[in-house]
Scaffold this motif. Structure first.
Motif, PDB file in Angstrom:
ATOM      1  N   GLU A 122      50.387  37.858  50.646  1.00 24.22           N
ATOM      2  CA  GLU A 122      49.292  38.100  51.592  1.00 24.22           C
ATOM      3  C   GLU A 122      48.305  39.130  51.030  1.00 24.22           C
ATOM      4  O   GLU A 122      47.086  38.979  51.175  1.00 24.22           O
ATOM      5  CB  GLU A 122      49.856  38.590  52.928  1.00 24.22           C
ATOM      6  N   VAL A 123      48.812  40.171  50.353  1.00 22.30           N
ATOM      7  CA  VAL A 123      47.927  41.183  49.773  1.00 22.30           C
ATOM      8  C   VAL A 123      47.006  40.548  48.735  1.00 22.30           C
ATOM      9  O   VAL A 123      45.777  40.728  48.763  1.00 22.30           O
ATOM     10  CB  VAL A 123      48.746  42.321  49.133  1.00 22.30           C
ATOM     11  N   PHE A 124      47.595  39.780  47.817  1.00 20.60           N
ATOM     12  CA  PHE A 124      46.784  39.237  46.733  1.00 20.60           C
ATOM     13  C   PHE A 124      45.935  38.049  47.185  1.00 20.60           C
ATOM     14  O   PHE A 124      44.796  37.897  46.736  1.00 20.60           O
ATOM     15  CB  PHE A 124      47.675  38.834  45.553  1.00 20.60           C
ATOM     16  N   ALA A 125      46.476  37.225  48.069  1.00 19.90           N
ATOM     17  CA  ALA A 125      45.714  36.057  48.523  1.00 19.90           C
ATOM     18  C   ALA A 125      44.742  36.437  49.640  1.00 19.90           C
ATOM     19  O   ALA A 125      43.556  36.107  49.582  1.00 19.90           O
ATOM     20  CB  ALA A 125      46.662  34.962  48.997  1.00 19.90           C
ATOM     21  N   GLY A 126      45.232  37.171  50.643  1.00 23.73           N
ATOM     22  CA  GLY A 126      44.413  37.459  51.816  1.00 23.73           C
ATOM     23  C   GLY A 126      43.432  38.586  51.615  1.00 23.73           C
ATOM     24  O   GLY A 126      42.270  38.489  52.010  1.00 23.73           O
ATOM     25  N   LYS A 127      43.870  39.683  50.962  1.00 25.09           N
ATOM     26  CA  LYS A 127      43.018  40.862  50.854  1.00 25.09           C
ATOM     27  C   LYS A 127      42.217  40.923  49.551  1.00 25.09           C
ATOM     28  O   LYS A 127      41.149  41.517  49.504  1.00 25.09           O
ATOM     29  CB  LYS A 127      43.860  42.128  51.007  1.00 25.09           C
ATOM     30  N   LEU A 128      42.764  40.321  48.502  1.00 24.78           N
ATOM     31  CA  LEU A 128      42.068  40.374  47.216  1.00 24.78           C
ATOM     32  C   LEU A 128      41.475  39.036  46.806  1.00 24.78           C
ATOM     33  O   LEU A 128      40.791  38.945  45.786  1.00 24.78           O
ATOM     34  CB  LEU A 128      43.018  40.881  46.121  1.00 24.78           C
ATOM     35  N   GLY A 129      41.777  37.980  47.576  1.00 18.76           N
ATOM     36  CA  GLY A 129      41.097  36.708  47.356  1.00 18.76           C
ATOM     37  C   GLY A 129      41.699  35.793  46.318  1.00 18.76           C
ATOM     38  O   GLY A 129      41.047  34.850  45.870  1.00 18.76           O
ATOM     39  N   PHE A 130      42.956  36.000  45.920  1.00 16.14           N
ATOM     40  CA  PHE A 130      43.592  35.128  44.930  1.00 16.14           C
ATOM     41  C   PHE A 130      44.408  34.048  45.657  1.00 16.14           C
ATOM     42  O   PHE A 130      45.635  34.112  45.735  1.00 16.14           O
ATOM     43  CB  PHE A 130      44.476  35.946  43.986  1.00 16.14           C
ATOM     44  N   GLU A 131      43.697  33.034  46.149  1.00 21.06           N
ATOM     45  CA  GLU A 131      44.318  32.050  47.031  1.00 21.06           C
ATOM     46  C   GLU A 131      45.330  31.161  46.318  1.00 21.06           C
ATOM     47  O   GLU A 131      46.274  30.671  46.918  1.00 21.06           O
ATOM     48  CB  GLU A 131      43.226  31.193  47.687  1.00 21.06           C
ATOM     49  N   GLY A 132      45.137  30.928  45.023  1.00 22.24           N
ATOM     50  CA  GLY A 132      46.044  30.042  44.304  1.00 22.24           C
ATOM     51  C   GLY A 132      47.290  30.723  43.791  1.00 22.24           C
ATOM     52  O   GLY A 132      48.145  30.068  43.169  1.00 22.24           O
ATOM     53  N   LEU A 133      47.429  31.996  44.049  1.00 21.33           N
ATOM     54  CA  LEU A 133      48.566  32.733  43.505  1.00 21.33           C
ATOM     55  C   LEU A 133      49.843  32.398  44.257  1.00 21.33           C
ATOM     56  O   LEU A 133      49.856  32.347  45.493  1.00 21.33           O
ATOM     57  CB  LEU A 133      48.279  34.224  43.582  1.00 21.33           C
ATOM     58  N   ASP A 134      50.940  32.123  43.513  1.00 23.06           N
ATOM     59  CA  ASP A 134      52.245  31.885  44.133  1.00 23.06           C
ATOM     60  C   ASP A 134      53.287  32.781  43.469  1.00 23.06           C
ATOM     61  O   ASP A 134      52.948  33.622  42.624  1.00 23.06           O
ATOM     62  CB  ASP A 134      52.643  30.408  44.045  1.00 23.06           C
ATOM     63  N   GLU A 135      54.539  32.595  43.829  1.00 13.02           N
ATOM     64  CA  GLU A 135      55.590  33.494  43.335  1.00 13.02           C
ATOM     65  C   GLU A 135      55.765  33.425  41.822  1.00 13.02           C
ATOM     66  O   GLU A 135      56.209  34.377  41.201  1.00 13.02           O
ATOM     67  CB  GLU A 135      56.922  33.181  44.030  1.00 13.02           C
ATOM     68  N   SER A 136      55.432  32.300  41.222  1.00 14.90           N
ATOM     69  CA  SER A 136      55.625  32.164  39.775  1.00 14.90           C
ATOM     70  C   SER A 136      54.415  32.642  38.978  1.00 14.90           C
ATOM     71  O   SER A 136      54.466  32.711  37.751  1.00 14.90           O
ATOM     72  CB  SER A 136      55.915  30.709  39.421  1.00 14.90           C
ATOM     73  N   SER A 137      53.316  32.977  39.656  1.00 18.16           N
ATOM     74  CA  SER A 137      52.079  33.326  38.959  1.00 18.16           C
ATOM     75  C   SER A 137      52.165  34.709  38.324  1.00 18.16           C
ATOM     76  O   SER A 137      52.639  35.661  38.940  1.00 18.16           O
ATOM     77  CB  SER A 137      50.897  33.306  39.935  1.00 18.16           C
ATOM     78  N   ASP A 138      51.691  34.800  37.090  1.00 22.44           N
ATOM     79  CA  ASP A 138      51.479  36.096  36.465  1.00 22.44           C
ATOM     80  C   ASP A 138      50.182  36.669  37.019  1.00 22.44           C
ATOM     81  O   ASP A 138      49.172  35.972  37.092  1.00 22.44           O
ATOM     82  CB  ASP A 138      51.388  35.924  34.941  1.00 22.44           C
ATOM     83  N   PHE A 139      50.211  37.931  37.434  1.00 19.73           N
ATOM     84  CA  PHE A 139      49.035  38.515  38.070  1.00 19.73           C
ATOM     85  C   PHE A 139      47.805  38.435  37.166  1.00 19.73           C
ATOM     86  O   PHE A 139      46.709  38.104  37.610  1.00 19.73           O
ATOM     87  CB  PHE A 139      49.301  39.975  38.459  1.00 19.73           C
TER      88      PHE A 139
END
Length: 1024
Positions: free
Chosen positions: A543-560
């Motif tokens: 939620e932090v990375f997708a909702g607040k920072l806008g990285f909608e495609g990020l999932d648990e396997s994604s490297d930041f």
């Protein structure tokens, strides 16, 4: 005692069996320290002196009043200690040379000290050869343990050369200044002065992490000898790391620790590290200031921390020795014998510059006549509110804002943009030693009647515009902006110019509160906020990375990083977590997002902080091993009947300089049917636009063969490369070659962040090659980098083969990821029999036709500085540059595509040695000063040739606007490289014999200077 040798000699008579020096028993030893007595040291001096005498190294005129000087250039280890003792016994003055000076600096010091003999270690052989090219110099080897550690002592003893009171006035050691303001200057120390200095021992059993060729280290060493207390030396063969320090200190159990703040930082990262410091009676640091938070944490833990301030040119001036109840560790106080020579000159309210007055015996330089013959240090201090004559270091007079990660923010251009708004009277960027910058704004009178929130909202468009004109690490977020009252007073000159250091001091509490606000919990939980379990933390982070920072495609396997998170967003995410999560009263590391580079790893770390459960993080070398193991099992090739009548090539990196030239040369080959360019893009149209715009920007003609290029949006991290099934099927029927040029050039990431797109991407390309239904797999050629082997201990000759030691990659994730991939390719070739080759590429420059060279690279920026500061440095460097189109030609030669045969996959593998790695390096070297600088003048560039330190100084004083003076952006890079005692890595040679057999462009080399290419560089830059 009259001489330093008397000190050793007499100690051997009075305390022969007491351990004085401890050093590891083996070259890589950590805890197996061997203890040497005064008798041992005396024996070392005697045998070492006899060894040198046998080599012909003796005083030429023993009766001369002037000491004869011998230089010592070697690592600071036990051999170094024995060599010092032996030379002193022979009666020489020893010039102690830093291991990291440039040739010009060495020559200057040798000439100023009338020294024409030098003792050197094997790893300094090339440095001495370079010196000998400039002056007459005899060289001798540094002592080896077999030369001096001989039992029992051999008699008769060597007759000592200097005995009696007059010997105390002769020079014992010559140390030198750092050279930060020019060439290093020699500082002569007499035997009498040395013994007087060494007599002021702390009386503790010490642990030394500083080299003996620095005065702090040398003095600490001999103070221990003088007092008869043992001193343990950190192993010069080991990297300075927390684990190595802890293991060594646990073994020797010192009473005092001597090092730089970086060593304290390493130890403070673990409880064990703090404990070994706490176990010491004294922890003395020097060389730079220690961050307040780090020092406070150590002092609060019970560490007796003492700093000292001084300079090689001035000697030691102040320390923070104090009573046990005094916690002001970061306030230094003048030494009693120095106090009358220190003048604190007011520069702003509560801000003073340290001035060293004439008459101080240790002062060897003056730079100001007000007062006469004084030295202005440019260092600013503020006085302690209650302790008399105690001073806290604030910083330098210059205006750079250095963040905790070393990035340098240039505040002036940013502040200028903000000040232009009518609502702003003054703006000040802050953030020294912090993770991210902030901004304080003093509103103008036009803001009267507006609330602070209204002022902020009105200024946000200006801030956004300012952010677009600076590097990402210089961006300032709204949360880090503070609006003062309209009538707020701030430190400024009579002309109204803000005094930065005083501004920081005046608003120190406010600045601290801004950072606390940024990281403070948003709930009333005393532990910091939400207490989440592992699964809840994973959902929270998404939620932090997708909702607040806008990285909608990020999932648990994604490297930041792979997902696009940059350093500022990583810091912002850290602030959010600090505010909202219960972390068990712990603090998150500044680089936590990239240290734990995906959701599961970061969630586990956050959970462990709150619960106290251990969370181990694998080190980089172990990560490399794991990645190699993970990607070293390949699909089996099933031979098929398909035989193509031409080359079908997959090319990655076509939007880069090398890839673009490879593409242009590929499509020019008649037997090349199709080149598939795999590009990171949203659509085929976007992929094609990126490739064609790159070709156009590089002035590469491609119009006639455009039909051969197929551009595809791709994701190399997927087994199918992100391509549709029909395209993959086409590859399985017709693919002959893969040329892999794509790689992220980012030197701040760990090796783990290169896994998904790059390491796994190469693995997927290998499997695509193995899936081809032809008699043999498709070939793969990987464009690696010489950085994959650039960490090899020097001197080194890199063979044209694979690197077996993973520590030999340069110390950064980029280089390590290249070495990991090289090793995976080796496994593919050995396991499957496919033709998979590594091409280690060196320094690439502009092409031979147009001279198009990226003007933002370090070397090109250095050359272009001639137009902004009117000078270029005289460097003792012999570069090996190769034009990008020549590199591309070598790649195609090595890929066997330049052969007349229309089908490289049909080539016999019997002639291919699977162990060979190709080195794409120019065999034609040139000299920077003697060859390149004259060629630049011939090309119409006007400049003055100055020393490298003078060039850095001129750059430092030049226009700070990167738009007008783009070289200023790399000021710190050039300062690190050319304005200190580290001359850079020398003695690293990459062989090219086997590569030259395959391609004539490497065999013949390319004359960068004689070809006229330099003028083409200049002409292309003039057109920008």
């Amino acid at each position: 005692m009259y001489t330093v040798d008397d000190l050793i000699f007499n100690r051997s008579q009075t305390i022969p069996d007491v351990p004085l020096v401890a050093y590891p028993a083996t070259p890589r030893g950590r805890s197996d320290y061997v203890h040497y007595t005064a008798k041992d040291l005396d024996r070392f001096a005697d045998h070492g002196a006899k060894k040198y005498a046998a080599l012909g190294l003796e005083l030429q005129n023993p009766m001369s009043e002037e000491a004869e000087v011998v230089a010592l250039l070697a690592p600071s280890n036990l051999d170094y200690v024995a060599s010092i003792f032996a030379l002193s016994r022979l009666g020489f003055a020893v010039l102690l040379l830093s291991n990291r000076l440039a040739t010009e600096a060495y020559v200057s010091l040798l000439q100023k000290t009338k020294c024409n003999r030098i003792i050197r270690s094997e790893n300094q052989a090339k440095a001495v050869t370079a010196i000998q090219a400039e002056m007459r110099l005899s060289q001798y080897p540094v002592l080896k343990q077999s030369d001096y550690d001989i039992k029992p002592a051999l008699y008769p003893r060597l007759a000592r050369q200097m005995i009696g009171p007059s010997a105390s006035s002769r020079t014992a050691f010559i140390i030198h200044s750092s050279g930060s303001t020019g060439l290093p200057k020699p500082i002569f120390q007499s035997h009498g002065a040395c013994l007087s200095n060494y007599s002021s021992s702390f009386g503790y059993r010490a642990f030394l992490t500083l080299p003996l060729y620095h005065n702090h280290g040398l003095s600490s060493f001999f103070r221990a000898i003088y007092s008869g207390k043992e001193i343990a030396m950190f192993n010069a063969n080991l990297p300075l790391s927390g684990s190595n320090l802890i293991e060594a200190m646990t073994s020797v159990k010192p009473e005092s620790f001597h090092g730089v703040p970086y060593a304290l930082k390493l130890l403070a990262e673990t409880e064990r590290g703090v404990q070994v410091l706490k176990d010491c009676k004294l922890v003395l640091f020097g060389g730079s200031s220690c961050p307040d938070d780090l020092g406070d944490r150590l002092v609060d833990a019970g560490v007796y921390l003492v700093g000292h301030y001084g300079a090689t040119e001035m000697g030691q001036l102040m320390t923070s020795f104090r009573p046990a109840e005094d916690k002001a560790w970061n306030y230094v106080r003048p030494l009693p014998k120095v106090e009358r020579f220190i003048h604190m000159a007011p520069r702003a309210p509560n801000t003073f510059e340290c001035i060293v007055l004439d008459g101080l015996p240790s002062k060897v330089v003056s730079n100001c006549d007000d007062p006469p013959h004084s030295f202005n240090t440019s260092d600013l201090f503020s006085p302690h509110p209650t302790i008399h004559n105690a001073w806290k270091y604030l910083g330098r007079l210059d205006d750079r804002v250095t963040l905790v990660n070393g990035e340098k923010v240039l505040p002036i251009p940013y502040e200028h943009q903000i000040r232009e708004h009518e609502l702003v009277r003054e703006a000040c960027v802050f953030g020294v030693g912090r993770a991210l910058p902030g901004l304080i704004i003093v509103p103008s009178e036009k803001a009267i009647g507006m609330s602070k929130l209204e002022v902020l909202n009105s200024l946000l468009p200006v801030v956004t515009a300012a952010n677009t004109r600076v590097e990402s690490f210089s961006h300032i977020s709204p949360e880090m902006i503070e609006i003062l009252d309209v009538d707020a007073e701030y430190p400024c000159t009579d002309k109204g110019t803000m005094i930065r250091a005083a501004f920081y001091k005046k608003f120190e509490a406010l600045i601290n509160s801004i950072y606390l606000r940024f990281e403070a919990p948003t709930t009333g939980n005393c532990e910091g906020g939400q207490a989440l379990d592992r699964n809840e933390l994973k959902s929270y982070l998404l939620e932090v990375f997708a909702g607040k920072l806008g990285f909608e495609g990020l999932d648990e396997s994604s490297d930041f990083f792979e997902a696009g998170v940059d350093s500022l967003q990583a810091i912002t995410a850290r602030g959010i977590m600090m505010r909202e999560l219960d972390l068990g009263s712990k603090t998150l590391g500044q680089n936590v997002v990239f240290e734990y580079p995906n959701v599961p790893a970061l969630a586990e770390h956050l959970y462990s902080l709150r619960t106290g459960e251990e969370s181990t993080q694998t080190d980089e070398i172990e990560v490399m091993r794991q990645l190699i193991q993970k990607y070293s099992t390949f699909n089996r090739h099933v031979p098929g009947p398909n035989i193509t009548d031409g080359e079908v090539v997959i090319l990655t990196g076509a939007t880069g300089s090398l890839g673009a030239h490879v593409l242009a040369q590929l499509i020019a080959k008649e037997h090349v049917k199709t080149v598939y360019c795999l590009v990171r893009a949203a659509s085929p149209e976007g992929a094609r636009d990126r490739v064609l715009s790159t070709l156009a920007a590089k002035k590469i003609d491609f119009s006639e063969k455009l039909n051969k290029i197929v551009c595809l949006p791709s994701d190399l991290s997927r087994e199918d490369l992100g391509l549709d099934k029909s395209t993959v099927d086409t590859f399985r029927k017709s693919l002959t070659t893969v040329i892999h040029c794509a790689w992220a050039v980012n030197f701040n990431l760990g090796v783990q962040s290169f896994e998904k797109q790059h390491i796994k991407g190469t693995y997927n390309l290998l499997n695509i090659c193995l899936s081809v239904a032809t008699p043999s797999p498709a070939n793969l050629f990987f464009c690696s980098s010489i950085s994959a082997a650039a960490g090899t201990p020097l001197p080194a000759v890199i063979q044209e083969t694979y690197i077996s030691d993973l520590t030999h990659a340069q110390n950064m994730g980029y280089a390590r990821s290249k070495l990991v991939t090289e090793t995976i390719i080796k496994a593919a070739a050995e396991e499957t029999g496919m033709l998979a080759k590594v091409l280690r590429v060196g320094q690439i420059v502009g092409d031979t036709k147009n001279g198009m060279w990226n003007s933002t690279e370090a070397i090109s920026l250095m050359i272009r500085s001639a137009t902004t500061i009117g000078a270029l440095p005289a460097l003792e460097e012999t570069p090996s540059w190769l034009p990008v189109d020549v590199v591309a030609r070598a790649v195609l030669d090595l890929a066997q595509i330049n052969k007349s045969s229309p089908n490289s996959t049909a080539l016999s593998l019997e002639a291919e040695d699977t162990s060979v790695v190709y080195h794409v390096q120019n065999s034609h070297f040139f000299h920077w000063t003697h060859d390149l600088l004259p060629a630049l003048r011939d090309a119409g560039l006007e400049f003055e040739t100055v020393s490298q330190r003078e060039w850095v100084e001129r750059l430092r004083k030049s226009d700070k606007d990167p738009q007008k003076n783009p070289t200023i952006k790399l000021l710190d890079f050039f300062t690190e490289k050319y304005d200190n005692d580290r001359p850079g890595r020398k003695g690293l040679v990459f062989l090219t014999d086997k590569t030259a057999e395959k391609t004539e462009v490497i065999r013949d080399g390319y004359d960068v200077v004689g070809s006229g290419l330099v003028k083409k560089f200049m002409d292309s830059w003039r057109l920008e």
